[in-house]
Design an enzyme around this catalytic site. Structure first.
Site, mmCIF file in Angstrom:
data_model
loop_
_atom_site.group_PDB
_atom_site.id
_atom_site.type_symbol
_atom_site.label_atom_id
_atom_site.label_comp_id
_atom_site.label_asym_id
_atom_site.label_seq_id
_atom_site.Cartn_x
_atom_site.Cartn_y
_atom_site.Cartn_z
ATOM 1 N N ALA A 70 -22.176 -19.018 154.857
ATOM 2 C CA ALA A 70 -21.038 -19.780 155.828
ATOM 3 C C ALA A 70 -20.876 -21.242 155.767
ATOM 4 C CB ALA A 70 -21.600 -19.144 157.252
ATOM 5 N N GLU A 71 -22.300 -22.041 155.500
ATOM 6 C CA GLU A 71 -22.349 -23.326 155.147
ATOM 7 C C GLU A 71 -21.541 -23.765 154.054
ATOM 8 O OE1 GLU A 71 -22.912 -26.182 156.608
ATOM 9 O OE2 GLU A 71 -23.544 -27.537 155.035
ATOM 10 N N SER A 81 -8.813 -15.150 141.236
ATOM 11 C CA SER A 81 -9.502 -15.367 142.387
ATOM 12 C C SER A 81 -8.827 -14.756 143.734
ATOM 13 C CB SER A 81 -9.909 -16.812 142.639
ATOM 14 O OG SER A 81 -8.908 -17.647 142.462
ATOM 15 N N LEU A 82 -9.445 -14.939 144.665
ATOM 16 C CA LEU A 82 -9.197 -14.208 146.008
ATOM 17 C C LEU A 82 -9.105 -15.454 147.052
ATOM 18 C CD1 LEU A 82 -8.295 -11.298 146.723
ATOM 19 C CD2 LEU A 82 -10.568 -10.718 146.818
ATOM 20 N N LYS A 132 -15.110 -5.595 151.257
ATOM 21 C CA LYS A 132 -15.396 -6.604 150.005
ATOM 22 C C LYS A 132 -16.963 -6.623 149.954
ATOM 23 C CE LYS A 132 -14.745 -11.467 149.182
ATOM 24 N NZ LYS A 132 -16.265 -11.769 149.137
ATOM 25 N N ARG A 140 -17.454 -12.430 135.320
ATOM 26 C CA ARG A 140 -16.088 -13.090 135.771
ATOM 27 C C ARG A 140 -16.074 -14.427 135.047
ATOM 28 N NH1 ARG A 140 -14.148 -16.068 139.613
ATOM 29 N NH2 ARG A 140 -11.962 -16.181 139.863
ATOM 30 N N LYS A 160 -4.788 -5.573 150.125
ATOM 31 C CA LYS A 160 -3.722 -5.756 148.879
ATOM 32 C C LYS A 160 -2.415 -4.892 149.225
ATOM 33 C CE LYS A 160 -7.807 -5.872 145.866
ATOM 34 N NZ LYS A 160 -8.641 -5.182 144.792
ATOM 35 N N LYS A 163 -12.924 -12.224 155.807
ATOM 36 C CA LYS A 163 -14.292 -12.383 155.877
ATOM 37 C C LYS A 163 -14.976 -12.013 157.127
ATOM 38 C CE LYS A 163 -16.471 -14.393 152.722
ATOM 39 N NZ LYS A 163 -16.412 -15.549 152.077
HETATM 40 O O1 D41 Z 1 -14.990 -6.301 146.787
HETATM 41 C C1 D41 Z 1 -14.505 -7.139 146.215
HETATM 42 N N1 D41 Z 1 -15.469 -8.205 146.256
HETATM 43 C C2 D41 Z 1 -13.266 -7.321 145.757
HETATM 44 C C3 D41 Z 1 -13.126 -8.519 144.907
HETATM 45 C C4 D41 Z 1 -12.165 -6.385 145.761
HETATM 46 N N2 D41 Z 1 -12.462 -5.328 146.475
HETATM 47 N N3 D41 Z 1 -11.000 -6.740 145.204
HETATM 48 C C5 D41 Z 1 -10.789 -7.607 144.530
HETATM 49 N N4 D41 Z 1 -9.524 -7.988 144.250
HETATM 50 C C6 D41 Z 1 -9.125 -9.087 143.371
HETATM 51 C C7 D41 Z 1 -7.728 -9.080 142.797
HETATM 52 C C8 D41 Z 1 -6.962 -8.929 144.186
HETATM 53 C C9 D41 Z 1 -7.523 -10.536 142.336
HETATM 54 C C10 D41 Z 1 -7.512 -8.239 141.739
HETATM 55 C C11 D41 Z 1 -11.736 -8.521 144.213
HETATM 56 C C12 D41 Z 1 -11.462 -9.919 143.554
HETATM 57 N N5 D41 Z 1 -10.096 -10.075 142.968
HETATM 58 C C13 D41 Z 1 -12.267 -11.087 143.113
HETATM 59 N N6 D41 Z 1 -13.610 -10.722 143.130
HETATM 60 C C14 D41 Z 1 -14.096 -11.992 142.681
HETATM 61 C C15 D41 Z 1 -13.026 -12.818 142.402
HETATM 62 C C16 D41 Z 1 -11.714 -12.300 142.826
#
Ligand code: D41
Length: 358
Positions: free
Chosen positions: A34-35, A82-83, A116, A137, A290, A314
């Site tokens: 969080a920080e 990235s996301l 996530k 990655r 998504k 988050k």
């Molecule tokens: O569960 C995850 N950490 C997760 C990461 C996820 N469920 N979906 C993800 N989808 C993407 C995209 C939309 C770009 C295909 C991701 C990530 N990216 C991601 N993980 C690390 C950087 C980005």
């Protein structure tokens, strides 16, 4: 004003670089996530307000972490994106609003919702159905070759099933189930060795073993969540159906994923999973939404290195590192004892909690 912004930006950059080093290179984070998120967000805001102060070496200008030189670099067939993150329902509404403004159609937009998993993204390439190369990655363009380690994971098939494509680059997240993490830490305690801070670090440490036999013992698992490249088959036009296709080829996909009709469904899913979080067998730190329709995804495109059609929502920080600063005992007239604990949370907020003991 710009002078103070410059100073603040420099301070934040230094902090973030240090946190990144502790996290990615030493595998030993010294602050809660969080920080880190707070600092990065503050830096992004300051840079947005003062674009002339953005430098190419700013942590906001790169996609991922540092490369570990112990593993040879691999260039991904297509970059791993990235996301972006949101931290509240309001920020999520703004994300949805941006999508609606860009899309011509006024129809409801369906989303795939995914828990996530806590950050250890990998790409696995299958050629003619056989596992060929696996890489972390890294910075999104180039990662580390972890093929031999990934091959040891029980849930990663060495051979695809059914009507598989000639070439498949599939992306997912490696993680350590909570039970395996507890077991490993117990063994470390018994052996008088250093324990892991959290399952994410245990997973990262276990994947980056030079001896794959050690990785094999660590009980890592993987869930796949997207396709980077495919050749030789037509994919379905919906993200959810693509995940089901991955399952049909024998690749593990998170069992909690769900298709929802609209943004209201996203927030309901968020609440449902937040309530189930402690019962899940793996650690998560939020939800990823998504846009389900791949044609709409293409219409929305990307900004910088992140898709406009996906966002991570988050959970509020759970793991704050606390430092006890003072403990006060008060014995009452009846003999009941009160305890007041003053703790410092991330050097930011002063946290006080009290309780009564008999
Ligand atoms: O569960 C995850 N950490 C997760 C990461 C996820 N469920 N979906 C993800 N989808 C993407 C995209 C939309 C770009 C295909 C991701 C990530 N990216 C991601 N993980 C690390 C950087 C980005």
């Amino acid at each position: 004003m710009s002078d103070t912004a410059e100073k603040l930006i420099a301070e934040l950059k230094n902090k973030i670089e240090e946190y990144n080093y502790q996290y990615y290179v030493l595998d030993n984070p010294n602050v809660p996530d969080a920080e880190f998120d707070r600092c990065l967000k503050e830096l992004i805001n300051l840079e947005q307000a003062n674009p002339h102060l953005i430098t190419p070496d700013s942590p906001t200008q790169k996609v991922g972490g540092k490369l570990d030189s112990a593993f040879p670099p691999i260039t991904h067939l297509t970059p791993m994106l990235s996301l972006d993150n949101v931290f509240s329902d309001e920020e999520f509404s703004a994300f949805e609003q941006r999508i609606n403004n860009r899309l011509k159609s006024q129809d409801k937009i369906g989303f795939t919702c995914e828990p996530k998993l806590d950050r250890l993204a990998v790409s696995v390439v299958y050629r003619n159905g056989l596992l060929d190369v696996a890489a972390t990655r890294g910075d999104g363009k180039r990662g580390e070759d972890v093929t031999q380690n990934i091959r040891t994971l029980a849930s990663v098939p060495l051979k695809l099933r059914g009507n598989f494509p000639e070439l498949l680059d599939v992306r997912g997240e490696v993680f350590m189930p909570k039970s395996a993490f507890e077991q490993i830490n117990q063994s470390a305690i018994d052996a008088g060795e250093k324990t892991f801070v959290n399952p994410r670090n245990a997973a990262a440490g276990s994947l980056r073993q030079l001896d794959p036999a050690i990785t094999a013992k660590r009980k890592l698992a993987v869930y796949f969540y997207s396709i980077g490249t495919v050749e030789g088959v037509e994919l379905p036009e919906e993200h959810y159906a693509r995940l089901m296709q991955l399952k049909a080829w024998g690749l593990p996909v998170c069992p909690e994923i769900s298709l929802v009709e609209d943004s209201k469904g996203c927030l309901e899913y968020y609440k449902k999973i937040a309530q189930k979080r402690a019962q899940l067998s793996y650690e998560i730190d939020g939800i990823v939404y998504k846009v389900n329709d791949v044609e709409l995804q293409q219409e929305l495109g990307f900004v910088a290195k992140a898709p406009r059609w996906a966002i991570a929502h988050k959970f509020p920080a759970q793991e704050e590192m606390t430092q006890v600063q003072a403990v006060d005992f008060q014995v009452g007239r009846t003999g009941a004892m009160g305890v007041t604990l003053n703790s410092n949370v991330s050097n930011r907020e002063l946290n006080q909690s009290s309780c009564l003991a008999h």
